[in-house]
Scaffold this motif. Structure first.
Motif, PDB file in Angstrom:
ATOM      1  N   TYR A 133       0.818  -1.300  -0.079  1.00 50.76           N
ATOM      2  CA  TYR A 133      -0.033   0.000  -0.119  1.00 50.76           C
ATOM      3  C   TYR A 133       0.925   1.168   0.087  1.00 50.76           C
ATOM      4  O   TYR A 133       0.275   2.423   0.183  1.00 50.76           O
ATOM      5  CB  TYR A 133      -1.023   0.031   1.258  1.00 50.76           C
ATOM      6  CG  TYR A 133      -1.827  -1.264   1.284  1.00 50.76           C
ATOM      7  CD1 TYR A 133      -2.820  -1.500   0.154  1.00 50.76           C
ATOM      8  CD2 TYR A 133      -1.663  -2.128   2.128  1.00 50.76           C
ATOM      9  CE1 TYR A 133      -3.577  -2.433   0.264  1.00 50.76           C
ATOM     10  CE2 TYR A 133      -2.373  -3.320   1.882  1.00 50.76           C
ATOM     11  CZ  TYR A 133      -3.332  -3.739   1.312  1.00 50.76           C
ATOM     12  OH  TYR A 133      -4.164  -4.668   1.200  1.00 50.76           O
ATOM     13  N   ALA A 134       2.015   1.086  -0.347  1.00 52.96           N
ATOM     14  CA  ALA A 134       2.989   2.366  -0.086  1.00 52.96           C
ATOM     15  C   ALA A 134       3.076   2.907  -1.467  1.00 52.96           C
ATOM     16  O   ALA A 134       2.879   2.243  -2.438  1.00 52.96           O
ATOM     17  CB  ALA A 134       4.526   1.916   0.265  1.00 52.96           C
ATOM     18  N   THR A 135       3.095   4.208  -1.520  1.00 56.21           N
ATOM     19  CA  THR A 135       3.351   5.135  -2.878  1.00 56.21           C
ATOM     20  C   THR A 135       4.796   5.026  -3.277  1.00 56.21           C
ATOM     21  O   THR A 135       4.974   4.761  -4.492  1.00 56.21           O
ATOM     22  CB  THR A 135       2.854   6.246  -2.625  1.00 56.21           C
ATOM     23  OG1 THR A 135       1.191   6.313  -2.033  1.00 56.21           O
ATOM     24  CG2 THR A 135       2.693   7.243  -3.885  1.00 56.21           C
ATOM     25  N   VAL A 136       5.672   5.399  -2.343  1.00 59.56           N
ATOM     26  CA  VAL A 136       7.104   5.614  -2.838  1.00 59.56           C
ATOM     27  C   VAL A 136       7.882   4.854  -1.654  1.00 59.56           C
ATOM     28  O   VAL A 136       7.701   5.185  -0.697  1.00 59.56           O
ATOM     29  CB  VAL A 136       7.649   7.018  -2.869  1.00 59.56           C
ATOM     30  CG1 VAL A 136       9.095   7.220  -3.060  1.00 59.56           C
ATOM     31  CG2 VAL A 136       6.666   7.993  -4.067  1.00 59.56           C
ATOM     32  N   VAL A 137       8.839   4.017  -2.050  1.00 61.98           N
ATOM     33  CA  VAL A 137       9.724   3.355  -1.168  1.00 61.98           C
ATOM     34  C   VAL A 137      11.102   3.595  -1.734  1.00 61.98           C
ATOM     35  O   VAL A 137      11.417   3.194  -2.768  1.00 61.98           O
ATOM     36  CB  VAL A 137       9.475   1.745  -0.872  1.00 61.98           C
ATOM     37  CG1 VAL A 137      10.210   1.135   0.011  1.00 61.98           C
ATOM     38  CG2 VAL A 137       8.011   1.446  -0.384  1.00 61.98           C
ATOM     39  N   ASN A 138      11.999   3.899  -0.581  1.00 61.73           N
ATOM     40  CA  ASN A 138      13.324   4.124  -1.122  1.00 61.73           C
ATOM     41  C   ASN A 138      14.249   3.417  -0.225  1.00 61.73           C
ATOM     42  O   ASN A 138      13.796   3.048   1.126  1.00 61.73           O
ATOM     43  CB  ASN A 138      13.660   5.564  -1.074  1.00 61.73           C
ATOM     44  CG  ASN A 138      13.134   6.497  -2.147  1.00 61.73           C
ATOM     45  OD1 ASN A 138      13.199   6.105  -3.227  1.00 61.73           O
ATOM     46  ND2 ASN A 138      12.689   7.683  -1.604  1.00 61.73           N
ATOM     47  N   LEU A 139      15.490   2.927  -0.500  1.00 66.89           N
ATOM     48  CA  LEU A 139      16.421   2.572   0.508  1.00 66.89           C
ATOM     49  C   LEU A 139      17.285   3.715   0.620  1.00 66.89           C
ATOM     50  O   LEU A 139      17.822   4.644  -0.041  1.00 66.89           O
ATOM     51  CB  LEU A 139      17.260   1.597  -0.459  1.00 66.89           C
ATOM     52  CG  LEU A 139      18.657   1.086   0.479  1.00 66.89           C
ATOM     53  CD1 LEU A 139      18.124   0.379   1.635  1.00 66.89           C
ATOM     54  CD2 LEU A 139      19.462   0.097  -0.595  1.00 66.89           C
ATOM     55  N   SER A 140      17.635   3.917   2.109  1.00 65.35           N
ATOM     56  CA  SER A 140      18.684   4.659   2.539  1.00 65.35           C
ATOM     57  C   SER A 140      19.825   3.954   3.250  1.00 65.35           C
ATOM     58  O   SER A 140      19.455   3.117   3.891  1.00 65.35           O
ATOM     59  CB  SER A 140      17.867   5.543   3.856  1.00 65.35           C
ATOM     60  OG  SER A 140      19.068   6.272   4.424  1.00 65.35           O
ATOM     61  N   ALA A 141      21.153   3.979   2.607  1.00 66.00           N
ATOM     62  CA  ALA A 141      22.153   3.297   2.794  1.00 66.00           C
ATOM     63  C   ALA A 141      23.290   4.072   3.231  1.00 66.00           C
ATOM     64  O   ALA A 141      23.769   5.046   2.618  1.00 66.00           O
ATOM     65  CB  ALA A 141      22.374   2.240   1.555  1.00 66.00           C
ATOM     66  N   SER A 142      23.968   3.585   4.116  1.00 66.37           N
ATOM     67  CA  SER A 142      24.799   4.536   4.777  1.00 66.37           C
ATOM     68  C   SER A 142      26.027   4.685   3.818  1.00 66.37           C
ATOM     69  O   SER A 142      26.893   5.844   3.828  1.00 66.37           O
ATOM     70  CB  SER A 142      25.697   4.110   6.012  1.00 66.37           C
ATOM     71  OG  SER A 142      26.082   2.841   5.783  1.00 66.37           O
ATOM     72  N   TRP A 143      26.242   3.715   2.629  1.00 68.30           N
ATOM     73  CA  TRP A 143      27.469   3.804   1.766  1.00 68.30           C
ATOM     74  C   TRP A 143      26.962   4.429   0.367  1.00 68.30           C
ATOM     75  O   TRP A 143      28.119   4.629  -0.484  1.00 68.30           O
ATOM     76  CB  TRP A 143      27.900   2.507   1.498  1.00 68.30           C
ATOM     77  CG  TRP A 143      27.053   1.409   0.847  1.00 68.30           C
ATOM     78  CD1 TRP A 143      27.174   1.058  -0.302  1.00 68.30           C
ATOM     79  CD2 TRP A 143      26.101   0.694   1.456  1.00 68.30           C
ATOM     80  NE1 TRP A 143      26.247   0.079  -0.753  1.00 68.30           N
ATOM     81  CE2 TRP A 143      25.561  -0.075   0.546  1.00 68.30           C
ATOM     82  CE3 TRP A 143      25.346   0.554   2.867  1.00 68.30           C
ATOM     83  CZ2 TRP A 143      24.323  -1.008   0.495  1.00 68.30           C
ATOM     84  CZ3 TRP A 143      24.320  -0.348   3.124  1.00 68.30           C
ATOM     85  CH2 TRP A 143      23.836  -0.877   1.966  1.00 68.30           C
ATOM     86  N   ILE A 144      25.775   4.786   0.224  1.00 66.91           N
ATOM     87  CA  ILE A 144      25.321   5.554  -0.855  1.00 66.91           C
ATOM     88  C   ILE A 144      24.739   6.953  -0.748  1.00 66.91           C
ATOM     89  O   ILE A 144      23.991   7.052   0.301  1.00 66.91           O
ATOM     90  CB  ILE A 144      24.381   4.671  -1.546  1.00 66.91           C
ATOM     91  CG1 ILE A 144      25.008   3.190  -1.941  1.00 66.91           C
ATOM     92  CG2 ILE A 144      23.664   5.409  -2.795  1.00 66.91           C
ATOM     93  CD1 ILE A 144      24.171   2.219  -2.527  1.00 66.91           C
ATOM     94  N   GLU A 145      25.155   7.822  -1.369  1.00 69.92           N
ATOM     95  CA  GLU A 145      24.708   9.351  -1.118  1.00 69.92           C
ATOM     96  C   GLU A 145      23.247   9.292  -1.715  1.00 69.92           C
ATOM     97  O   GLU A 145      22.974   8.771  -2.837  1.00 69.92           O
ATOM     98  CB  GLU A 145      25.536  10.046  -1.906  1.00 69.92           C
ATOM     99  CG  GLU A 145      25.385  11.534  -1.776  1.00 69.92           C
ATOM    100  CD  GLU A 145      26.129  12.120  -0.541  1.00 69.92           C
ATOM    101  OE1 GLU A 145      25.887  13.043   0.195  1.00 69.92           O
ATOM    102  OE2 GLU A 145      27.352  11.289  -0.038  1.00 69.92           O
ATOM    103  N   GLY A 146      22.543   9.869  -1.069  1.00 69.34           N
ATOM    104  CA  GLY A 146      21.160  10.228  -1.339  1.00 69.34           C
ATOM    105  C   GLY A 146      20.318   8.918  -1.192  1.00 69.34           C
ATOM    106  O   GLY A 146      20.546   7.919  -0.835  1.00 69.34           O
ATOM    107  N   ALA A 147      18.876   9.205  -1.539  1.00 71.15           N
ATOM    108  CA  ALA A 147      17.739   8.103  -1.748  1.00 71.15           C
ATOM    109  C   ALA A 147      18.004   7.130  -2.916  1.00 71.15           C
ATOM    110  O   ALA A 147      18.227   7.375  -3.958  1.00 71.15           O
ATOM    111  CB  ALA A 147      16.549   8.680  -1.623  1.00 71.15           C
TER     112      ALA A 147
END
Lengths: 373, 373
Positions: B50-64
């Motif tokens: 039911y989510a509209t936008v899902v991102n991964l936030s990862a400490s080794w990658i800049e940005g979403a």
């Protein structure tokens, strides 16, 4: 202090030396207070400007509780404070479970970290930190029976270190299916309950040993250790392997490592659900080992002969506890009958409710004062 | 075992004796595997229909990092596995941070619980569990200087219990702003690093003491204990109160409670950021107490006179470490100059990167083998 942290966080981000993710503890942005207890009510808030539907999922309320979005993107709901106990909750944001980032109080239940609240009152007064606190240690022992090195949680009471000649009785406290060696200290509040009871003079100072009852596990899966390859379900030579390890390995290990009174009258065993089954099995297989036996919401049974053996061994307390709406209640009623028929003095402690940590905290708080007296 | 748990969960829910929320450890529904490491890649998955936008936030990658929704409501993304280290991540569901419910590995950073991955390789090989493991204990000591009862984390090495006459050197290991007495054991992997180094014979068996460096705190806020009312920022009589408590209360407490070699040549002090400042302050105020001094990404400085006092006291190791892009790097360069000018033998260990746990784990793994030799 908060101001220093905010300044430092700003400096850190400005310097570009650290990603925002590593600054979890420097909580910036618009702060909300959650939960907030006031006048018999409790308010929960979550900053979620881009969410479509936010609900509260609360252990004391049936179903989802809709939260309402305010003008700054903060979702909010206020509910009645429930009766004194520990409760858990989380938010559900567009169908996904989310912790309350404002609430420090968290307990681990398997892989899930659930926020807690303690509703104050007589029933929960022993669940917060006492003034005099014991030590909680995570130790390792080698199990030959299970073929792995295993972790065990050990509580030593306040004063243990200051009284280097004192010897203590020991309670072996076992968790249920899905739990591990941290279940009683995290969800069960065992250290807080013992600290409070001992401080008030209501329970004897005792050591509490909380092993991992899953024979294939070295430790809680949070440590990432591989599980054992042994087939505990199907290999007959491994029948009751965990209970044998408990009585033949853990008990001697503890009695060597700690200043312990190594006698049956100073050993108690208690466990919930699967751990209640382990408690009953241990008392069946080693009737002379523990003088205090406390199966809680137990998945287990004992034959008339096994109960007779316990009576002969001179058990001092048999404390059987179960919630009247527990799905294992009938088994406890049956065990109560067998105990009565065999003339074994015992307590059948029946509480409202079912198979819950609320009951298991209550049971520990109730039977611990009866031990070693 | 998984099958038993599933059956038990079904029975529990069918019996209505327990709410779904209390069954967090009985994970039902459609299972996904996350994270999954394979062929130099790592895949993350989240069930969020039911989510509209899902991102991964990862400490080794800049940005979403955008995740893509599959036909069963499972969002997925695959990224390159980064270089060997520990990394953290979470999902962001419609703007709200969410943990990966499939990943047991979690570290606590203040109020946030972040999922971890260990990318394998030489740099991270000491960050997983060794075969021989020490004990981690949470003890309490009374601080007269700070006016509160306080918690301290103590690591005793493998073999401590089996060698009841052995005495050990002690490393006092201090956390930074926003941390607490669990920071080094949770984010810093201190127990795993010491276990591995000691097992390999690369570091001497030692006790590691990890206190809470926030003078107003009794313990990590997760325990819900009230903070002190003393005004540590403005009351001049409380200047350096925590460092005084460390050197005048914690050190004697540890030397009484444990089998310790109570001499400067068997005492080390190390700390990161604010704890690096505490390390420098402790060595300034008590120059003869610690023969091993390790400020890491430190917020602190020492005068030429203070460094001269250390030289006179016979310091055996001064290990100064900082990342070259750390916002505190210039302070470390300046301290290095003062140490050089005063002729104090020392190591200025410079690494890539900035103010991160990746660096602090590396520093501990690097200086611990140099202690007490």
């Amino acid at each position: 202090m908060k101001r220093i942290i905010t300044l430092l966080a700003a400096a850190l981000i400005a310097a570009g030396s650290i990603s925002a993710q590593e600054l979890a503890n420097f909580r910036g942005g618009s702060q909300v207070k959650s939960p907030e207890m006031q006048d018999g009510k409790v308010t929960f808030r979550l900053n979620a400007n881009y969410a479509t539907v936010v609900n509260l999922s609360a252990s004391w309320i049936e179903g989802a509780i809709p939260m309402v979005k305010g003008d700054k993107g903060v979702w909010e709901v206020t509910v009645d404070l429930p009766a004194a106990e520990i409760y858990t909750y989380n938010f559900v944001v567009d169908g996904v479970a989310v912790n309350d980032p404002q609430n420090y109080f968290v307990q681990r239940d398997g892989t899930r970290y659930l926020n807690m609240i303690i509703a104050p009152g007589e029933r929960s007064e022993n669940y917060s930190e006492a003034d005099q606190r014991g030590t909680v240690s995570y130790k390792w022992y080698d199990s030959k029976i299970l073929g792995i090195n295993r972790r065990v949680t050990v509580y030593t009471p306040y004063g243990y270190e200051k009284n280097p000649k004192a010897k203590y009785p020991v309670l072996y406290l076992l968790h249920g299916a899905g739990g591990d060696e941290e279940a009683w200290s995290s969800m069960g509040r065992a250290a807080q309950i013992l600290d409070n009871l001992i401080q008030k003079g209501e329970a004897k100072p005792m050591i509490v040993v909380m092993p991992n009852g899953n024979p294939n596990q070295q430790a809680a899966q949070t440590l990432g250790l591989p599980t054992s390859n042994l087939d505990f379900r199907n290999d007959p030579s491994l029948a009751n392997a965990y209970v044998r390890s408990l009585c033949e390995e853990i008990v001697p290990f503890i009695e060597k490592e700690y200043r312990v009174i190594a006698k049956p009258e100073s050993r108690a065993i208690a466990g919930l659900s699967m751990g209640g089954g382990h408690t009953i099995t241990a008392s069946n297989l080693y009737p002379a080992m523990f003088d205090y036996i406390c199966p809680l919401s137990a998945a287990g049974s004992a034959t008339p002969e096994q109960v007779a053996a316990l009576k002969k061994a001179g058990v001092k307390l048999y404390f059987l506890a179960c919630g009247t709406s527990d799905f294992l209640y009938e088994g406890s009623v049956k065990l109560d009958q067998t105990l009565t028929e065999q003339g074994l003095d015992h307590i059948f402690y029946q509480s409202e409710g079912g198979h819950t940590w609320a009951n298991w905290r209550l049971y520990l708080n109730t039977f611990a004062p009866k031990l070693f007296k």
